[in-house]
Design a protein around this motif. Structure first.
Motif, PDB file in Angstrom:
ATOM      1  N   PHE A   1       9.843  -7.827   6.139  1.00  0.00           N
ATOM      2  CA  PHE A   1       8.910  -7.540   7.218  1.00  0.00           C
ATOM      3  C   PHE A   1       9.442  -6.358   8.036  1.00  0.00           C
ATOM      4  O   PHE A   1      10.463  -6.473   8.721  1.00  0.00           O
ATOM      5  CB  PHE A   1       8.758  -8.754   8.137  1.00  0.00           C
ATOM      6  N   LEU A   2       8.750  -5.207   7.957  1.00  0.00           N
ATOM      7  CA  LEU A   2       9.156  -3.998   8.675  1.00  0.00           C
ATOM      8  C   LEU A   2       8.030  -3.451   9.541  1.00  0.00           C
ATOM      9  O   LEU A   2       8.118  -2.319  10.044  1.00  0.00           O
ATOM     10  CB  LEU A   2       9.603  -2.929   7.673  1.00  0.00           C
ATOM     11  N   SER A   3       6.981  -4.206   9.748  1.00  0.00           N
ATOM     12  CA  SER A   3       5.809  -3.724  10.486  1.00  0.00           C
ATOM     13  C   SER A   3       6.145  -3.436  11.943  1.00  0.00           C
ATOM     14  O   SER A   3       7.071  -4.013  12.521  1.00  0.00           O
ATOM     15  CB  SER A   3       4.690  -4.769  10.422  1.00  0.00           C
ATOM     16  N   GLY A   4       5.346  -2.508  12.535  1.00  0.00           N
ATOM     17  CA  GLY A   4       5.469  -2.247  13.953  1.00  0.00           C
ATOM     18  C   GLY A   4       6.694  -1.451  14.342  1.00  0.00           C
ATOM     19  O   GLY A   4       7.288  -1.705  15.402  1.00  0.00           O
ATOM     20  N   ASN A   5       7.084  -0.473  13.540  1.00  0.00           N
ATOM     21  CA  ASN A   5       8.209   0.402  13.854  1.00  0.00           C
ATOM     22  C   ASN A   5       7.764   1.860  13.737  1.00  0.00           C
ATOM     23  O   ASN A   5       6.551   2.156  13.744  1.00  0.00           O
ATOM     24  CB  ASN A   5       9.388   0.105  12.919  1.00  0.00           C
ATOM     25  N   GLN A   6       8.710   2.778  13.656  1.00  0.00           N
ATOM     26  CA  GLN A   6       8.401   4.195  13.486  1.00  0.00           C
ATOM     27  C   GLN A   6       9.052   4.739  12.221  1.00  0.00           C
ATOM     28  O   GLN A   6       9.512   5.877  12.163  1.00  0.00           O
ATOM     29  CB  GLN A   6       8.880   4.982  14.719  1.00  0.00           C
ATOM     30  N   LEU A   7       9.097   3.893  11.196  1.00  0.00           N
ATOM     31  CA  LEU A   7       9.702   4.267   9.918  1.00  0.00           C
ATOM     32  C   LEU A   7       8.835   5.301   9.208  1.00  0.00           C
ATOM     33  O   LEU A   7       7.599   5.270   9.317  1.00  0.00           O
ATOM     34  CB  LEU A   7       9.890   3.029   9.050  1.00  0.00           C
ATOM     35  N   SER A   8       9.465   6.176   8.435  1.00  0.00           N
ATOM     36  CA  SER A   8       8.732   7.270   7.796  1.00  0.00           C
ATOM     37  C   SER A   8       9.261   7.496   6.374  1.00  0.00           C
ATOM     38  O   SER A   8      10.132   6.780   5.894  1.00  0.00           O
ATOM     39  CB  SER A   8       8.870   8.547   8.628  1.00  0.00           C
ATOM     40  N   GLY A   9       8.711   8.535   5.731  1.00  0.00           N
ATOM     41  CA  GLY A   9       9.122   8.853   4.368  1.00  0.00           C
ATOM     42  C   GLY A   9       8.428   7.964   3.341  1.00  0.00           C
ATOM     43  O   GLY A   9       7.579   7.128   3.672  1.00  0.00           O
ATOM     44  N   ASP A  10       8.791   8.151   2.078  1.00  0.00           N
ATOM     45  CA  ASP A  10       8.210   7.349   1.002  1.00  0.00           C
ATOM     46  C   ASP A  10       8.876   5.976   0.952  1.00  0.00           C
ATOM     47  O   ASP A  10      10.078   5.845   1.212  1.00  0.00           O
ATOM     48  CB  ASP A  10       8.426   8.039  -0.348  1.00  0.00           C
ATOM     49  N   LEU A  11       8.076   4.972   0.584  1.00  0.00           N
ATOM     50  CA  LEU A  11       8.674   3.663   0.291  1.00  0.00           C
ATOM     51  C   LEU A  11       9.479   3.789  -1.000  1.00  0.00           C
ATOM     52  O   LEU A  11       9.005   4.413  -1.965  1.00  0.00           O
ATOM     53  CB  LEU A  11       7.599   2.596   0.126  1.00  0.00           C
ATOM     54  N   PRO A  12      10.666   3.245  -1.063  1.00  0.00           N
ATOM     55  CA  PRO A  12      11.492   3.404  -2.271  1.00  0.00           C
ATOM     56  C   PRO A  12      10.854   2.766  -3.502  1.00  0.00           C
ATOM     57  O   PRO A  12      10.228   1.698  -3.409  1.00  0.00           O
ATOM     58  CB  PRO A  12      12.801   2.702  -1.901  1.00  0.00           C
ATOM     59  N   ILE A  13      11.012   3.439  -4.637  1.00  0.00           N
ATOM     60  CA  ILE A  13      10.481   2.912  -5.906  1.00  0.00           C
ATOM     61  C   ILE A  13      11.111   1.563  -6.245  1.00  0.00           C
ATOM     62  O   ILE A  13      10.474   0.689  -6.837  1.00  0.00           O
ATOM     63  CB  ILE A  13      10.748   3.929  -7.039  1.00  0.00           C
ATOM     64  N   SER A  14      12.374   1.369  -5.823  1.00  0.00           N
ATOM     65  CA  SER A  14      13.101   0.146  -6.181  1.00  0.00           C
ATOM     66  C   SER A  14      12.476  -1.112  -5.605  1.00  0.00           C
ATOM     67  O   SER A  14      12.746  -2.216  -6.081  1.00  0.00           O
ATOM     68  CB  SER A  14      14.559   0.250  -5.727  1.00  0.00           C
ATOM     69  N   ILE A  15      11.611  -0.981  -4.578  1.00  0.00           N
ATOM     70  CA  ILE A  15      10.933  -2.165  -4.026  1.00  0.00           C
ATOM     71  C   ILE A  15      10.094  -2.837  -5.116  1.00  0.00           C
ATOM     72  O   ILE A  15       9.982  -4.059  -5.172  1.00  0.00           O
ATOM     73  CB  ILE A  15      10.068  -1.772  -2.808  1.00  0.00           C
ATOM     74  N   GLY A  16       9.527  -2.021  -5.988  1.00  0.00           N
ATOM     75  CA  GLY A  16       8.700  -2.566  -7.067  1.00  0.00           C
ATOM     76  C   GLY A  16       9.489  -3.324  -8.117  1.00  0.00           C
ATOM     77  O   GLY A  16       8.903  -3.936  -9.013  1.00  0.00           O
ATOM     78  N   LYS A  17      10.818  -3.286  -8.021  1.00  0.00           N
ATOM     79  CA  LYS A  17      11.663  -4.002  -8.984  1.00  0.00           C
ATOM     80  C   LYS A  17      12.237  -5.287  -8.406  1.00  0.00           C
ATOM     81  O   LYS A  17      13.021  -5.977  -9.064  1.00  0.00           O
ATOM     82  CB  LYS A  17      12.795  -3.091  -9.453  1.00  0.00           C
ATOM     83  N   LEU A  18      11.858  -5.606  -7.160  1.00  0.00           N
ATOM     84  CA  LEU A  18      12.321  -6.860  -6.537  1.00  0.00           C
ATOM     85  C   LEU A  18      11.415  -7.986  -7.007  1.00  0.00           C
ATOM     86  O   LEU A  18      10.427  -8.346  -6.359  1.00  0.00           O
ATOM     87  CB  LEU A  18      12.311  -6.725  -5.009  1.00  0.00           C
TER      88      LEU A  18
END
Length: 623
Positions: free
Chosen positions: A127-144
């Motif tokens: 859960f990372l909602s409600g922040n100021q994070l930027s950039g691309d989501l890492p490809i490795s998330i799809g391997k979890l």
């Protein structure tokens, strides 16, 4: 002698055990580093907060940290609404390999998420909602692969959405209010309960969401089209007419190539048909000679079988034997005195009732003239020679165990294989679990008894056939029958070879060495026994070769909702969850995806027998 040194010694031992049972020092250092980067210069110094090198996250109960019940490993980190303004150091937090939940919503975290997040292999909720994070989501998330919930909404993420096609257990995905671009990738929408990618810059057609999600899940993306959005997708562009000559030449080439291939296949087919015709002529001559020698006996075979309700039905066996020119004098009696003198004609002419048809043949209930009931299995599509079948049946008949139902007679020709067993009238384990066997209680004790008896019998048979490599091959709850004393018996042992593709089918693995083939055969039986244990524990019917049931059980166990696994009737009877959990652990070892990592049936028998012994001790203690 002063007692002070003794007390000091015991206190030292106690403190040592506390440290030994806590998280490793490397993990503690990594988590402290994670916090320092999460809240640079703003880490609370309150002793109750924790998050320092002088304390333990589990024993000293760091703020926002939860550990597993054994107090050894970190399970979750939940730090919401603290106005932390740092970065998410995935490389540090993923040192805690046991971490399942990471919740950092509603802070003011910035920067991107690194590919190191892929090292959090146990992560089920991010859960990372409600922040100021930027950039691309890492490809490795799809391997979890264990991920259940992924929430990254209300940030400044860019780039394409991660491809989650390999994360089949995903329950919710929130990515609204970001700057994502590209098309919506593949998701398993059949499992998703919540999904939202609204207010981004996505484009293309909305994939088939199985009717589960509405327009508000996709709105705010001007370049998205298709249902459930009101904006229809434009029709595909028509091809330029100038390209027609080029296309014609290409298609003509394909047509010519196709005709050449077709002519070649036709030639090969005609050649094979000619060879087959010659072979059939020879076979017909041999059959004719054989039929003449047995014509007197063949004329006595009945062409019909009387069913239980008195109606007459055509016999598959007699029809097949008459049509195929099969001999009628080859019935082999193995072990039963009550069948002495029984002829093949007697078996075919006896009243019979079709019990069931299966992938491997049909099963009949047959009543002989002397009142003896037999279960007769007609086997089809088993590519085994007559000599191998006869050898196999004789070996199985000699390996006697009280909990294994032996064959009492068999018939084998090139066209037909029949096998007869004593008929057990008390039904199968399948019927007890899912049918209407209301006259008998099927409580925890009864189920554990079935598991232990079948494990011991299967272990015995594997030991007997250690050199021959004859396993059961088709073990399932419908092949576990109950005798007159309600003791479970394994039926149809050795009739088939394992067919599940993950179980190394002996008949299709010619490249394996003989020892590897034998091991693969027995490991397939172990897997099948594990599926029976899951049926006993869950009360759920096996579908799709059991893959769905195993997947569901594993997901529930990972979420630590294990009580949800067990059959509700067992829970209502007050059965011990601890003991059921022990048997569940045995089942999961048996259905391990890797055959080499499964225990042997001898090891399984030891485990189930120990559970029986514990059950008996607890009963004697209670009384």
């Amino acid at each position: 002698m002063s007692l002070k040194p003794i007390w000091v010694f015991f206190i030292a031992i106690f403190l040592f055990l506390l440290v030994a049972n806590s998280e490793e020092e490397e993990v503690i250092k990594a988590l402290v580093t994670f916090m320092d980067k999460l809240a640079p210069g703003n880490v609370p110094r309150d002793p109750m907060w924790g998050w320092n090198l002088n304390s333990d996250p589990c024993i000293d109960k760091w703020h926002g940290v939860k550990c597993y019940s054994d107090n050894k490993y970190v399970k979750s980190v939940i730090l919401e609404k603290f106005n932390f303004g740092g970065v998410v150091d995935a490389s540090s937090v993923c040192i805690a390999k046991s971490l399942r939940i990471l919740r950092l919503t509603d802070n003011i975290l910035h920067d991107s998420i690194s590919e190191d997040i892929g090292n959090c292999q146990s992560l089920t909720q991010l859960f990372l909602s409600g922040n100021q994070l930027s950039g691309d989501l890492p490809i490795s998330i799809g391997k979890l692969s264990n991920m259940k919930r992924l929430h990254v909404s209300d940030n400044h993420f860019t780039g394409e959405l991660p491809n989650m096609v390999h994360v089949s257990g995903l329950i919710s995905f929130f990515a609204q209010n970001n700057n994502f671009t590209g098309e919506i990738p593949s998701f398993d929408f059949s499992n998703l309960d919540a999904f939202n990618v609204s207010n981004n810059n996505l484009q293309g057609q909305v994939p088939d969401v199985k009717g589960k999600f509405h327009e508000d899940s996709f709105s705010g993306n001007p370049n998205l089209c298709g249902k459930p959005l009101s904006q229809e997708c434009p029709p595909p562009e028509k091809k330029d007419q100038n390209s027609f000559p080029n296309d014609l030449s290409i298609y003509s080439g394909y047509l010519v190539l196709g005709l050449i291939v077709l002519l070649f296949l036709t030639f090969k087919l005609l050649s094979k048909l000619k060879i087959k015709e010659k072979a059939l002529d020879v076979e017909k001559k041999e059959m004719a000679e054989e039929t003449v020698s047995v014509a007197g006996k063949a004329s006595e075979i009945s062409n019909s079988i009387v069913s239980k309700n008195g109606t007459v039905i055509r016999s598959e066996c007699s029809l097949t034997s008459l049509e195929s020119g099969m001999t009628t004098s080859g019935l082999v009696l193995l072990s039963s005195r009550t069948l002495r003198g029984l002829q093949f004609e007697d078996l075919l002419g006896a009243p019979a009732e079709l019990i069931r048809r299966g992938k491997h043949g049909s099963l009949y209930k047959v009543m002989l003239d002397n009142g003896v009931l037999l279960a007769v299995k007609r086997i089809k599509d088993w590519g085994i020679s007559k000599q191998d079948f006869e050898r196999r049946m004789n070996l199985i008949a000699q390996a006697k165990h009280p909990r294994v139902l032996p064959p009492v007679a068999y018939y084998c020709s090139q066209q037909e294989k029949l096998l007869a067993y004593e008929y057990l009238q008390n039904g199968s384990l399948f019927m007890f679990l899912y049918g209407s066997q209301s006259g008998h209680s099927f409580d925890w004790r009864s189920r554990l008894n079935v598991a232990a008896n079948i494990a011991e019998a299967l272990a015995y048979m594997h030991e007997e056939f250690l050199e021959n490599g004859i396993g059961h091959g088709n073990l399932k709850s419908s092949n576990i029958l109950f005798d007159k004393n309600m003791d479970p018996c394994i039926s149809e042992y050795g009739l088939m070879m394992a067919e599940n593709q993950d179980q190394l089918v002996p008949s299709h693995n010619k490249g394996l060495k003989s020892k590897d083939l034998i091991a693969a055969t027995f490991k397939a039986d172990v897997h099948a026994f594990g599926m029976i244990l899951l049926e006993l524990l869950t009360g759920k019917v096996i579908k799709n070769d059991g893959f769905d049931l195993v997947k569901w059980v594993n997901s529930v166990v990972r979420e630590e909702w294990t009580v949800e696994v067990f059959d509700k009737s067992l829970i209502s009877q007050g059965s011990s969850e601890e003991k059921m959990m022990c048997l569940l652990q045995v089942a999961l070892k048996c259905v391990n995806p890797s055959p080499n990592d499964r225990p042997s049936m001898s090891q399984v028998a030891v485990m189930t027998n120990s559970l029986i012994e514990e059950e008996e001790k607890s009963i004697s203690f209670d009384t």
